[in-house]
Design a protein around this motif. Sequence first.
Motif, PDB file in Angstrom:
ATOM      1  N   SER A  99     -45.318  14.703   3.566  1.00 20.00           N
ATOM      2  CA  SER A  99     -44.657  15.930   3.127  1.00 20.00           C
ATOM      3  C   SER A  99     -43.420  15.627   2.291  1.00 20.00           C
ATOM      4  N   GLN A 104     -49.391  14.440  -3.450  1.00 20.88           N
ATOM      5  CA  GLN A 104     -50.193  15.599  -3.050  1.00 20.88           C
ATOM      6  C   GLN A 104     -49.874  15.934  -1.591  1.00 20.88           C
ATOM      7  N   LEU A 106     -50.247  18.619   0.024  1.00 23.09           N
ATOM      8  CA  LEU A 106     -51.162  19.545   0.681  1.00 23.09           C
ATOM      9  C   LEU A 106     -52.187  18.809   1.542  1.00 23.09           C
ATOM     10  N   SER A 312     -59.290  18.541  -0.970  1.00 27.04           N
ATOM     11  CA  SER A 312     -58.172  19.465  -0.788  1.00 27.04           C
ATOM     12  C   SER A 312     -57.647  19.953  -2.138  1.00 27.04           C
ATOM     13  N   GLN A 313     -58.113  19.333  -3.218  1.00 27.87           N
ATOM     14  CA  GLN A 313     -57.778  19.758  -4.581  1.00 27.87           C
ATOM     15  C   GLN A 313     -59.043  20.122  -5.353  1.00 27.87           C
ATOM     16  N   HIS A 357     -56.172  23.540   4.730  1.00 27.98           N
ATOM     17  CA  HIS A 357     -54.749  23.763   4.482  1.00 27.98           C
ATOM     18  C   HIS A 357     -54.542  24.410   3.113  1.00 27.98           C
ATOM     19  N   THR A 358     -55.201  23.870   2.106  1.00 24.37           N
ATOM     20  CA  THR A 358     -55.085  24.451   0.767  1.00 24.37           C
ATOM     21  C   THR A 358     -55.620  25.879   0.747  1.00 24.37           C
ATOM     22  N   LEU A 361     -53.302  28.525   1.975  1.00 25.32           N
ATOM     23  CA  LEU A 361     -52.159  28.797   1.100  1.00 25.32           C
ATOM     24  C   LEU A 361     -52.555  29.551  -0.159  1.00 25.32           C
ATOM     25  N   GLU A 387     -48.203  25.946  -3.701  1.00 23.40           N
ATOM     26  CA  GLU A 387     -48.115  24.483  -3.643  1.00 23.40           C
ATOM     27  C   GLU A 387     -46.698  24.071  -3.262  1.00 23.40           C
ATOM     28  N   ASN A 392     -46.699  21.405   5.546  1.00 21.86           N
ATOM     29  CA  ASN A 392     -47.132  20.121   6.107  1.00 21.86           C
ATOM     30  C   ASN A 392     -46.050  19.546   7.009  1.00 21.86           C
TER      31      ASN A 392
END
Length: 586
Positions: A99, A104, A106, A312-313, A357-358, A361, A387, A392
């Motif tokens: 974090s 990244q 996320l 996650s992306q 998680h992404t 958000l 973002e 995190n």
Amino acid sequence: MVTFSPNHPSAEKTVEKSPWWSIQLFRGIINDVHRRAPYYASDWWDAWDYRVVPATIYMYFANVLPALAFSLDMFEQTKGSYGVNEVLLASVLGAVVFSFFAAQPLCIVGVTGPITVFNYTVYMIMTPRETPYMEFMCWICLWSMVMHFALAISNACNAVKWVTRFSCDIFGFYVAFIYLQMGIRVLTRQWSEGDASAYLSISIALLVLIFAYAGGFIGESHLFNHPIRVFFKDYGTPLTVIFFTGYQYFGKMRRIEVETLPITKAFFPTSDRDWFIRFWEISVGEVFLAIPFALLLTILFYFDHNVSSLISQGTEFPLKKPAGFHWDFFLLGITTGVSGILGLPAPNGLIPQAPFHTASLCVTRKVADESSETKGKFTTVVDHVVEQRVSNLAQGLLVLGTMTGPLLTVLGLIPQAVMAGLFFVMGLQALEGNGLTLKLLYLLQEDNLISPSEAFRKARLGAVWAFVAIELVGFGATFAITQTIAAVGFPVIIFILIPVRTFLMPKWFRPAELGVLDAPTASAFTLESVGGSWGNYEGDTAVSSAVDVSDMRDSVDGDAMERGSVRIDESPDQIREIERTRSKIE
């Protein structure tokens, strides 16, 4: 596939890049830091958004509950070498480091199923030789740290561009079955308190599976109204755990003793040792014996963590801030080495928590549907992703709070059967959206009931069967080796999947068929960190190619992936995954 219109600025550019194998030390790390550094301040200020609060709470439960389940399995398999505190502290370590410093943030980092298998397999191999287990694991992590550094410095993460849905689906299928196997293994240990205890434990595990899975199903469905669906999605599993922790005390069941989660003193290791491992108290020969194990661990983390970061992306998320695979893998080396010194299971990217998680958000909006069939109706689409770094970090600090005395006492009340039920839930949910599962369902459907618009129809039926067969062979080999004493070698099989897809499968399948059956894991924008996207997925050329995506950062839309002069094609698996993610967000 990324295509540019003739008028797009990038169409006139000639992309000059070094081949993937060229060694320009530190170039990838420097570029990652250079691209992400301008966004660091906004990563904190952008957290002033309501979506951060439910995302933090959701990820805390999504991270800590599976971690507790893994701690139970490792506690049993390693004779108490690892327990609740070690697993929780490993999750905290990953959350704090990534974090604050990751390119990244996320990507959720914690203890995974594969590292659990790795740890207890090393225990089974080395303890008969009377090798000090924790000291040996420390050297594995230290050697692996050096290997992480070497790979990151030499830009080895550029090979991530070759990781497609083919490899990810096989690995996800494997992880799902590992979850199911762990759940069954937990239940087989419940006969120590007698038959009544075992039967009650089995019933609790099945009830946890039914209720938690039902909560997830309602959260993704169109049942009830929006607030109720969101409540079931975010809190269905934790409420199920709470209820069935007390379920054993109802009526006559209170007379039956069931096995509960083993805990220890707050902030203390599970076994009788200090947090600091005396890694020098081991023979020189065993220090060097740890090197091949470290190599296997590095291969596992190279694939597992980078895949977690990729998905996650994924293309379903309209991210605006750049990625950084080389720098993040360097950070993972640091957390791996620190974990070894502290006697923790090494954390890495979590599947499926990282993409969840992404998704949590994502901010949605309603747009009018202009298609002729549904004109006048509204569709919910993802407008943007919040973002930032706070969610995190916050979920990691909540996990740290779980290590306090009162909360550890509460954790000690959780029946092991509840953990088994959680394994079943995670396994089924991982299977549900897996691309291999979707292809199997397509093949098992009655032909005249399949929609004419089904994209898999563009490929020969025999090609679909052959593609699925190769995926099942890859899964079978990986899962089979984990059932033997050679289980530490399973990362090698996973890693071999990448060159099989890259170099061999284009010779066996028509380019158009590969375009239907497979797809890139992430968009060209995300893959900019590793030199651009690979392959042409309408006519899969099976050669490495890079595109300059610096000018398209604001052009890529996370819903249709088509805006202006930039278009990214998606496979049927990706389209289904996008729709599944949208329903979760909605």
